[in-house]
Write an enzyme that holds these catalytic residues in place. Structure first.
Site, PDB file in Angstrom:
ATOM      1  CG  ASP A 190      12.541  16.375  11.914  1.00  0.00           C
ATOM      2  OD1 ASP A 190      13.653  15.831  11.784  1.00  0.00           O
ATOM      3  OD2 ASP A 190      12.024  16.601  13.020  1.00  0.00           O
ATOM      4  CD  GLU A 246      14.401  12.125  10.585  1.00  0.00           C
ATOM      5  OE1 GLU A 246      15.564  12.011  11.021  1.00  0.00           O
ATOM      6  OE2 GLU A 246      13.586  12.950  11.048  1.00  0.00           O
TER       7      GLU A 246
END
Length: 729
Positions: free
Chosen positions: A370, A406
């Site tokens: 993330d 990401e």
């Protein structure tokens, strides 16, 4: 219960640890435990064993650790067994302006704890500084808060991590990988065939009914939203909501206990961990990899005036990115109040140790990072060869796992898609945006009488995004499968909602619809909101989006429930909705059954034909002795596309002929991106006939029996795709 002040008392001494100080955490021996924890600037650290009195109150046994040795405090504590709750109390300088918040009144979770138990009762005692009734800092310089937090915060638990099953990765090749992004609870809370007591749990995810669905669909890897132990943000607690998605970690080594069965929760964290390992093992037996979404960019301790639960109490300067020239403030590139600072050795060590633990001890197959740009920042700037990335991609364990980024954060120059090192793969947001725009917002633009964009971006994404992933020191860069292609993800509209809403509808989040992105590139087809049966045009748009995803070069990722057209009723940010808004409704209408059959069929085509899974980028020239170029771009008249046509809206009608290189069928993809029916002429190719394999105007695959010869013509319906296959022999 009224919070009580912390009472200091002399702790018991501890013997020297038998474990090397570089091994952080708690290690179980037959006669006790070794403990090692980092608190570089502390004056004293106490290990606190937590027990319960008959009246439910807490009782502590405190032990003074030895140290510090290179910033690490250690000790051997006899008689401690798995199941024991514990925490730490850290003494030292209180100087918030200098970034020091040592406060022994705060019971701290072990940053390396492998189990978490206990409730979180957010209140004044959870803060290291004095706060008012609204949990806001008392005006003036931050004063130390002497309320004891132990009864109000979760506790670490000594875990028995023995497991009798198989633990280890599957190593599914990238060219065979199909990723399915899912939430442990949301996937199975309503799934037929999963017993009620297993729904929404790790065990339910590995139940035969769940596995059967994934296998029928053709999934090879399930990517789970965070399963690290989590806590809700203070502002959600204030609203009476919870952090459903889990991007608010309280323990990087501990599984989230609320996702375990009630039975495992009652037995304690050791049983929770066994359930997680059992889930991974059963999915592996079914040929399905497990990829974890991990959040090493920030923690649950929020901003500079957030609660003190773990890392903050051990030393803000050891973990968090502090503002330049002002150690009493944080530099935040995550939007969550704090950022873990990957310039710091202990942050890198903790993250690598956590990754190895989940890979080796739990057996997971990969990780999705993330806000991965935050992990590569050296202060303000991003370094694609950051020491963390170098360590991870050269580590003998981690380099064999699937490593997915990401590739953005909220900081300076935070968009970095395509700029991570091999063998990492990136979520390709350029793919998502291009496919949505081509099939949705550009269609609306044309219907409103305006000129749409041309299709250069679309064909680049169909071809594997060489502009992003072909660069690098190795010829060909990271290859096509470094592009994780997706049209939807947990963050944003579902596939159904992309074709149903022009605007987000996040009122349930109680933020006045301000949260969530406004850049949805969606199209409601003329009416905002759902219709009873989902109109034929909306269904066709969904098939266009899904087939483009699965015909494109790269690694496809589906979002759980998109295969049945699930809706979130226009909410594009249901991170705090642990309810039917986010849980998949598996009660299917006929059109949903048709769409599920369509997705399964498209995935079978991709699985059976290598022509859809090229490992290298197209060159537009013949390869491996095959006279046909690996890709040929053809206009609707059947002639090779001249370069100038790509700059015209009329280029929204084109054909893509992909060679099977003599080892597979050739694939001819016809795309009509205009809002009118258009005639197409078939190219010469190898001079052999083309057999229809897919038509996006059809609600369900029907055993297509159409054959076309080179030079013949068809009329392709507006806004549609057709796929033809041709045998090279």
């Amino acid at each position: 219960m009224e919070p009580k002040r912390y009472t200091a008392r002399a702790p018991e001494p501890t013997a020297q640890s038998r474990t090397h100080a570089s091994q952080l955490g708690v290690f179980v021996h037959p006669d006790g435990i070794d403990v090692a924890v980092t608190a570089a600037l502390a004056s004293q650290v106490e290990f606190c064993a937590i027990d319960f009195e008959p009246d439910g109150s807490l009782r502590e046994r405190r032990y003074a650790l030895n140290g510090p040795q290179l910033g690490v405090w250690t000790g051997f504590i006899p008689g401690i067994r798995p199941g024991q709750r514990y925490g730490f109390r850290v003494h030292g300088r209180w100087d918030p302006a200098a970034g020091m918040r040592h406060n022994p009144a705060k019971l701290l979770l072990d940053p390396y704890g492998r189990g978490v138990a206990g409730e979180y009762d957010l209140g004044p005692a959870c803060y290291s500084h004095e706060v008012d009734d609204e949990l806001q800092p008392v005006p003036g310089p931050r004063k130390i808060n002497e309320l004891d937090s132990a009864p109000y915060v979760p506790h670490s638990v000594v875990v028995d991590d023995t497991y009798n099953g198989e633990v280890g990765p599957l190593h599914t090749p990238w060219d065979r990988t199909v990723i399915y992004e899912a939430h442990v609870r949301g996937l199975t809370m309503n799934m037929p065939g999963v017993p009620m007591h297993l729904r929404g749990t790790y065990a339910g995810l590995a139940h035969p009914a769940t596995i059967a669905h994934l296998q029928r669909l053709g999934i090879t890897a399930i990517e789970l939203l965070p399963i690290h132990a989590k806590l809700p943000e203070p502002f959600l607690v204030d609203k009476g909501l919870d952090n459903y998605w889990g991007y608010n970690t309280v323990g990087f080594f501990a599984p989230e206990p609320s996702y375990a069965t009630k039975s495992a929760q009652a037995q304690g964290p050791s049983a929770v961990l066994r359930e997680v390992k059992g889930m991974v093992s059963l999915l592996h037996e079914a040929g399905i990899e497990v990829i974890l979404d991990v959040v090493y960019n920030h923690t649950c301790e929020a901003g500079i005036d957030g609660p003190t639960l773990s890392w903050r109490g051990f030393g803000e300067s050891t973990y968090y990115m502090q503002a330049p020239g002002n150690p009493g403030d944080f530099e935040d590139v995550t939007g969550c109040g704090n950022t873990l600072d990957f310039r710091l050795r202990r942050v890198i060590q903790m993250s690598l140790d956590s990754l190895r633990y989940w890979a080796q001890e739990v057996g997971v197959d990969g990780f999705r990072f993330d806000l991965a740009v935050a992990l590569g920042r050296q202060g303000r700037e991003f370094n694609s060869h950051h020491p963390f990335f170098v360590a991870m991609t050269t580590d003998p364990v981690l380099r064999t796992r699937k490593l997915i980024t990401e590739p953005w954060d909220l900081g300076h120059n935070g968009w970095r898609t395509g700029q991570f090192p091999s063998p990492m793969a990136d979520w390709n947001d350029r793919f998502r945006n291009a496919i949505r725009s081509f099939w949705l917002t550009d269609q609306r633009t044309m219907l409103n009488g305006h000129r749409p964009a041309d299709s250069r971006e679309m064909v680049t994404r169909l071809s594997g995004s060489a502009d992003l992933f072909s660069r690098g020191r190795v010829p060909g860069g990271r290859g096509t499968f470094a592009s994780i292609n997706f049209v939807t993800a947990h963050d944003g509209f579902t596939l159904h909602d992309l074709v149903t809403y022009d605007h987000k509808h996040n009122e349930a989040n109680r933020e006045d619809n301000r949260d969530g992105t406004n850049d949805n590139r969606s199209w409601n087809h003329g009416t905002e909101g759902p219709d009873t049966l989902l109109s034929k045009e909306r269904q066709k748009s969904m098939r266009n989006l899904m087939s483009t995803l699965l015909f494109s070069a790269g690694t496809p990722m589906l979002t759980a429930g998109d295969e049945i057209g699930r809706t979130q009723f226009g909410n594009n940010n249901p991170y705090c909705q642990d309810n039917s808004l986010s849980w998949i409704d598996w009660r299917l209408t006929p059109w949903q059954e048709d769409f599920q059959a369509t997705v399964s069929y498209l995935l079978r085509l991709r699985r059976e034909h290598r022509v859809f899974r090229p490992t290298g980028f197209f060159t537009g020239t013949p390869r491996n002795g095959d006279p046909l170029p690996d890709v040929t771009w053809i206009d609707r008249d059947g002639e090779e596309m001249p370069a100038w046509k790509w700059f015209e809206p009329s280029s929204r009608t084109f054909q893509m002929l992909r060679s099977g290189l003599g080892q597979d069928v050739d694939a001819l993809i016809l795309i009509n991106g205009l809002n009118k029916d258009t005639e197409f002429t078939f190219p010469v190719g190898r001079g052999r006939p083309f057999d229809l394999a897919w038509d996006s105007t059809m609600p369900r695959p029907n055993g297509f029996r159409e054959r076309k010869l080179p030079g013949s013509s068809i009329v392709l319906e507006a806004q549609s795709i057709r796929l033809y296959l041709s045998n090279p022999a």
